[in-house]
Design a protein around this motif. Structure first.
Motif, PDB file in Angstrom:
ATOM      1  N   ARG A  80      26.656 -58.648 -39.513  1.00  8.07           N
ATOM      2  CA  ARG A  80      27.225 -59.996 -39.396  1.00  8.07           C
ATOM      3  C   ARG A  80      28.751 -59.941 -39.246  1.00  8.07           C
ATOM      4  O   ARG A  80      29.351 -60.781 -38.562  1.00  8.07           O
ATOM      5  N   ILE A  81      29.372 -58.956 -39.866  1.00  7.09           N
ATOM      6  CA  ILE A  81      30.814 -58.777 -39.695  1.00  7.09           C
ATOM      7  C   ILE A  81      31.118 -58.369 -38.253  1.00  7.09           C
ATOM      8  O   ILE A  81      32.056 -58.886 -37.622  1.00  7.09           O
ATOM      9  N   LEU A  82      30.321 -57.450 -37.708  1.00  5.75           N
ATOM     10  CA  LEU A  82      30.498 -57.061 -36.309  1.00  5.75           C
ATOM     11  C   LEU A  82      30.345 -58.270 -35.388  1.00  5.75           C
ATOM     12  O   LEU A  82      31.120 -58.444 -34.434  1.00  5.75           O
ATOM     13  N   GLU A  83      29.361 -59.096 -35.659  1.00  3.28           N
ATOM     14  CA  GLU A  83      29.163 -60.308 -34.862  1.00  3.28           C
ATOM     15  C   GLU A  83      30.381 -61.221 -34.946  1.00  3.28           C
ATOM     16  O   GLU A  83      30.849 -61.773 -33.933  1.00  3.28           O
ATOM     17  N   LYS A  84      30.930 -61.370 -36.141  1.00  2.47           N
ATOM     18  CA  LYS A  84      32.095 -62.234 -36.334  1.00  2.47           C
ATOM     19  C   LYS A  84      33.323 -61.664 -35.633  1.00  2.47           C
ATOM     20  O   LYS A  84      34.111 -62.406 -35.037  1.00  2.47           O
ATOM     21  N   VAL A  85      33.494 -60.353 -35.686  1.00  5.63           N
ATOM     22  CA  VAL A  85      34.605 -59.716 -34.974  1.00  5.63           C
ATOM     23  C   VAL A  85      34.539 -60.044 -33.486  1.00  5.63           C
ATOM     24  O   VAL A  85      35.532 -60.431 -32.860  1.00  5.63           O
ATOM     25  N   GLY A  86      33.344 -59.888 -32.907  1.00 10.22           N
ATOM     26  CA  GLY A  86      33.193 -60.194 -31.490  1.00 10.22           C
ATOM     27  C   GLY A  86      33.462 -61.647 -31.182  1.00 10.22           C
ATOM     28  O   GLY A  86      34.133 -61.977 -30.185  1.00 10.22           O
ATOM     29  N   ARG A  87      32.974 -62.535 -32.026  1.00 11.85           N
ATOM     30  CA  ARG A  87      33.131 -63.967 -31.802  1.00 11.85           C
ATOM     31  C   ARG A  87      34.590 -64.403 -31.942  1.00 11.85           C
ATOM     32  O   ARG A  87      35.103 -65.181 -31.125  1.00 11.85           O
ATOM     33  N   GLU A  88      35.282 -63.904 -32.956  1.00 15.13           N
ATOM     34  CA  GLU A  88      36.636 -64.378 -33.233  1.00 15.13           C
ATOM     35  C   GLU A  88      37.707 -63.697 -32.378  1.00 15.13           C
ATOM     36  O   GLU A  88      38.754 -64.287 -32.128  1.00 15.13           O
ATOM     37  N   THR A  89      37.469 -62.476 -31.940  1.00  7.01           N
ATOM     38  CA  THR A  89      38.474 -61.780 -31.122  1.00  7.01           C
ATOM     39  C   THR A  89      38.156 -61.812 -29.637  1.00  7.01           C
ATOM     40  O   THR A  89      39.026 -61.547 -28.816  1.00  7.01           O
ATOM     41  N   GLY A  90      36.898 -62.108 -29.303  1.00  7.10           N
ATOM     42  CA  GLY A  90      36.519 -62.146 -27.896  1.00  7.10           C
ATOM     43  C   GLY A  90      36.322 -60.794 -27.259  1.00  7.10           C
ATOM     44  O   GLY A  90      36.229 -60.690 -26.030  1.00  7.10           O
ATOM     45  N   VAL A  91      36.229 -59.727 -28.072  1.00  9.75           N
ATOM     46  CA  VAL A  91      36.015 -58.391 -27.508  1.00  9.75           C
ATOM     47  C   VAL A  91      34.576 -57.962 -27.752  1.00  9.75           C
ATOM     48  O   VAL A  91      33.947 -58.370 -28.738  1.00  9.75           O
ATOM     49  N   PRO A  92      34.014 -57.131 -26.873  1.00  2.86           N
ATOM     50  CA  PRO A  92      32.682 -56.588 -27.114  1.00  2.86           C
ATOM     51  C   PRO A  92      32.699 -55.663 -28.326  1.00  2.86           C
ATOM     52  O   PRO A  92      33.748 -55.145 -28.715  1.00  2.86           O
ATOM     53  N   THR A  93      31.522 -55.426 -28.891  1.00  2.00           N
ATOM     54  CA  THR A  93      31.406 -54.564 -30.068  1.00  2.00           C
ATOM     55  C   THR A  93      30.330 -53.510 -29.840  1.00  2.00           C
ATOM     56  O   THR A  93      29.373 -53.720 -29.093  1.00  2.00           O
ATOM     57  N   VAL A  94      30.501 -52.372 -30.511  1.00  3.83           N
ATOM     58  CA  VAL A  94      29.544 -51.269 -30.411  1.00  3.83           C
ATOM     59  C   VAL A  94      29.256 -50.726 -31.799  1.00  3.83           C
ATOM     60  O   VAL A  94      30.146 -50.652 -32.650  1.00  3.83           O
ATOM     61  N   THR A  95      27.991 -50.371 -32.033  1.00  4.39           N
ATOM     62  CA  THR A  95      27.610 -49.742 -33.296  1.00  4.39           C
ATOM     63  C   THR A  95      26.502 -48.741 -33.046  1.00  4.39           C
ATOM     64  O   THR A  95      25.804 -48.802 -32.027  1.00  4.39           O
ATOM     65  N   ASP A  96      26.337 -47.794 -33.968  1.00  5.67           N
ATOM     66  CA  ASP A  96      25.299 -46.769 -33.862  1.00  5.67           C
ATOM     67  C   ASP A  96      23.954 -47.301 -34.313  1.00  5.67           C
ATOM     68  O   ASP A  96      23.877 -48.128 -35.222  1.00  5.67           O
ATOM     69  N   ILE A  97      22.889 -46.760 -33.726  1.00  2.00           N
ATOM     70  CA  ILE A  97      21.552 -46.952 -34.271  1.00  2.00           C
ATOM     71  C   ILE A  97      20.940 -45.570 -34.478  1.00  2.00           C
ATOM     72  O   ILE A  97      21.320 -44.604 -33.815  1.00  2.00           O
ATOM     73  N   HIS A  98      19.987 -45.480 -35.408  1.00  2.00           N
ATOM     74  CA  HIS A  98      19.495 -44.174 -35.817  1.00  2.00           C
ATOM     75  C   HIS A  98      17.990 -44.012 -35.649  1.00  2.00           C
ATOM     76  O   HIS A  98      17.502 -42.887 -35.515  1.00  2.00           O
ATOM     77  N   GLU A  99      17.262 -45.123 -35.666  1.00  2.38           N
ATOM     78  CA  GLU A  99      15.819 -45.089 -35.510  1.00  2.38           C
ATOM     79  C   GLU A  99      15.402 -46.207 -34.561  1.00  2.38           C
ATOM     80  O   GLU A  99      16.110 -47.204 -34.414  1.00  2.38           O
ATOM     81  N   SER A 100      14.248 -46.027 -33.927  1.00  2.00           N
ATOM     82  CA  SER A 100      13.810 -46.954 -32.879  1.00  2.00           C
ATOM     83  C   SER A 100      13.780 -48.400 -33.341  1.00  2.00           C
ATOM     84  O   SER A 100      14.169 -49.316 -32.602  1.00  2.00           O
ATOM     85  N   GLU A 101      13.322 -48.641 -34.571  1.00  2.00           N
ATOM     86  CA  GLU A 101      13.181 -50.010 -35.044  1.00  2.00           C
ATOM     87  C   GLU A 101      14.529 -50.697 -35.289  1.00  2.00           C
ATOM     88  O   GLU A 101      14.590 -51.910 -35.463  1.00  2.00           O
ATOM     89  N   GLU A 102      15.612 -49.936 -35.309  1.00  3.77           N
ATOM     90  CA  GLU A 102      16.931 -50.525 -35.500  1.00  3.77           C
ATOM     91  C   GLU A 102      17.487 -51.134 -34.218  1.00  3.77           C
ATOM     92  O   GLU A 102      18.422 -51.941 -34.265  1.00  3.77           O
ATOM     93  N   ALA A 103      16.952 -50.748 -33.061  1.00  2.00           N
ATOM     94  CA  ALA A 103      17.543 -51.160 -31.789  1.00  2.00           C
ATOM     95  C   ALA A 103      17.535 -52.678 -31.629  1.00  2.00           C
ATOM     96  O   ALA A 103      18.577 -53.298 -31.365  1.00  2.00           O
ATOM     97  N   ALA A 104      16.366 -53.288 -31.775  1.00  2.00           N
ATOM     98  CA  ALA A 104      16.271 -54.736 -31.597  1.00  2.00           C
ATOM     99  C   ALA A 104      17.093 -55.472 -32.649  1.00  2.00           C
ATOM    100  O   ALA A 104      17.713 -56.504 -32.355  1.00  2.00           O
ATOM    101  N   MET A 105      17.112 -54.961 -33.878  1.00  2.00           N
ATOM    102  CA  MET A 105      17.890 -55.587 -34.949  1.00  2.00           C
ATOM    103  C   MET A 105      19.378 -55.596 -34.611  1.00  2.00           C
ATOM    104  O   MET A 105      20.027 -56.649 -34.619  1.00  2.00           O
ATOM    105  N   ALA A 106      19.928 -54.433 -34.277  1.00  2.00           N
ATOM    106  CA  ALA A 106      21.357 -54.340 -33.991  1.00  2.00           C
ATOM    107  C   ALA A 106      21.738 -55.107 -32.733  1.00  2.00           C
ATOM    108  O   ALA A 106      22.841 -55.664 -32.641  1.00  2.00           O
ATOM    109  N   ALA A 107      20.827 -55.146 -31.766  1.00  2.00           N
ATOM    110  CA  ALA A 107      21.110 -55.831 -30.500  1.00  2.00           C
ATOM    111  C   ALA A 107      21.345 -57.321 -30.687  1.00  2.00           C
ATOM    112  O   ALA A 107      21.955 -57.975 -29.832  1.00  2.00           O
ATOM    113  N   GLU A 108      20.889 -57.871 -31.798  1.00  2.00           N
ATOM    114  CA  GLU A 108      21.131 -59.288 -32.084  1.00  2.00           C
ATOM    115  C   GLU A 108      22.592 -59.564 -32.414  1.00  2.00           C
ATOM    116  O   GLU A 108      23.040 -60.708 -32.346  1.00  2.00           O
TER     117      GLU A 108
END
Length: 274
Positions: A80-108
């Motif tokens: 949620r902090i990553l989402e807020k960073v993107g929303r408030e600064t207008g820059v894209p964000t990137v984060t790591d995922i480690h297992e298949s089930e994390e992909a859809a979660m993080a993509a939100e």
């Protein structure tokens, strides 16, 4: 090569500076105030220098030397902090995922999903990331050549996603050290994807006897200049206001107050080799 990113990241669409792009931020999300502070400061610098910028921050650190090593503040809270960073600064964000089930979660929450170097051959993970439709940044394994990363690119593309970035982070060299083979950057560019040099992780000294990863941050400028000189499309730099107090990877981070001076020098290198 920036066209790959311009197709999916709005912040990149009006970028005509001809500069490299930058992925930068803390190793791990430590809290909202710090994340926003770093993102805003880096955005200010990169706007001034016309460098496209993606904010980097891991929502959780899964690859730790010791059981008591810091891993994060909680997945949902950090995302949620990553989402807020993107929303408030207008820059894209990137984060790591480690297992298949994390992909859809993080993509939100983020714009770019990153596959850690040790996991770059995990087929199910690559497929899951690809199927989100997000840009997928695959880090080259420390144990692989640049040529072998063609297969990682193929897995993402054959899963229906053309938005791939490859990032080099050095190769294992003997014990507890890494070395950068700059031949890998032009080799990986031949696959038709943007290629990034992970400057700070390539200067790690992992698996120290203390169980805390070491590093050689004095060589950050050297590695970054060399990467730009051989044609890197982007740079990955972990930065923090006080690396000595960072919860993760402080030994190889760049102090935030040194970032602007480094980027100014690198833009000059870019101009010289264009």
């Amino acid at each position: 090569m920036l066209q790959t990113l311009a197709n999916t990241l709005p912040h990149f669409r009006n970028t005509n500076s001809g500069q490299f792009f930058l992925m930068a931020g803390p190793c791990v999300i430590e809290g909202e105030d710090m994340a926003l502070r770093i993102a805003e400061q880096v955005r200010h610098i990169t706007d001034k220098l016309q460098i496209p910028y993606i904010f980097k921050g891991s929502y959780r650190k899964a690859n730790r030397s010791r059981l008591d090593s810091y891993t994060g503040i909680g997945d949902e809270k950090a995302l949620r902090i990553l989402e807020k960073v993107g929303r408030e600064t207008g820059v894209p964000t990137v984060t790591d995922i480690h297992e298949s089930e994390e992909a859809a979660m993080a993509a939100e929450y983020v714009d770019v999903l990153q596959i850690p170097a040790f996991l770059c051959r995990q087929t199910d993970l690559l497929i899951a990331a690809a199927k989100t439709g997000k840009v997928v940044n695959v880090k080259k394994g420390q144990f692989l050549s640049g040529e072998s990363m063609q297969f990682a690119v193929d897995k993402v593309r054959q899963s229906g996603n053309e938005n791939v970035i490859l990032t080099d982070r050095g190769n294992t060299f003997g014990y507890a050290d890494l070395v950068v083979d700059f031949r890998n950057l032009p080799v990986m560019r031949e696959f038709g994807v943007p290629v990034v040099m992970d400057v700070t992780h390539s200067l790690q000294q992992p698996n120290q006897s203390s169980g805390v990863t070491g590093g050689k941050p004095a060589l950050i400028e050297t590695i970054a200049k060399a990467a730009i000189a051989v044609g890197a499309d982007g740079l990955f730099i972990e930065t923090h206001p006080t690396p000595a107090t960072a919860k993760s990877d402080g030994a190889n981070m760049l102090s935030l107050d040194r970032l602007e001076d480094l980027l100014v020098k690198l833009t000059r290198v870019r101009e010289a080799v264009r």
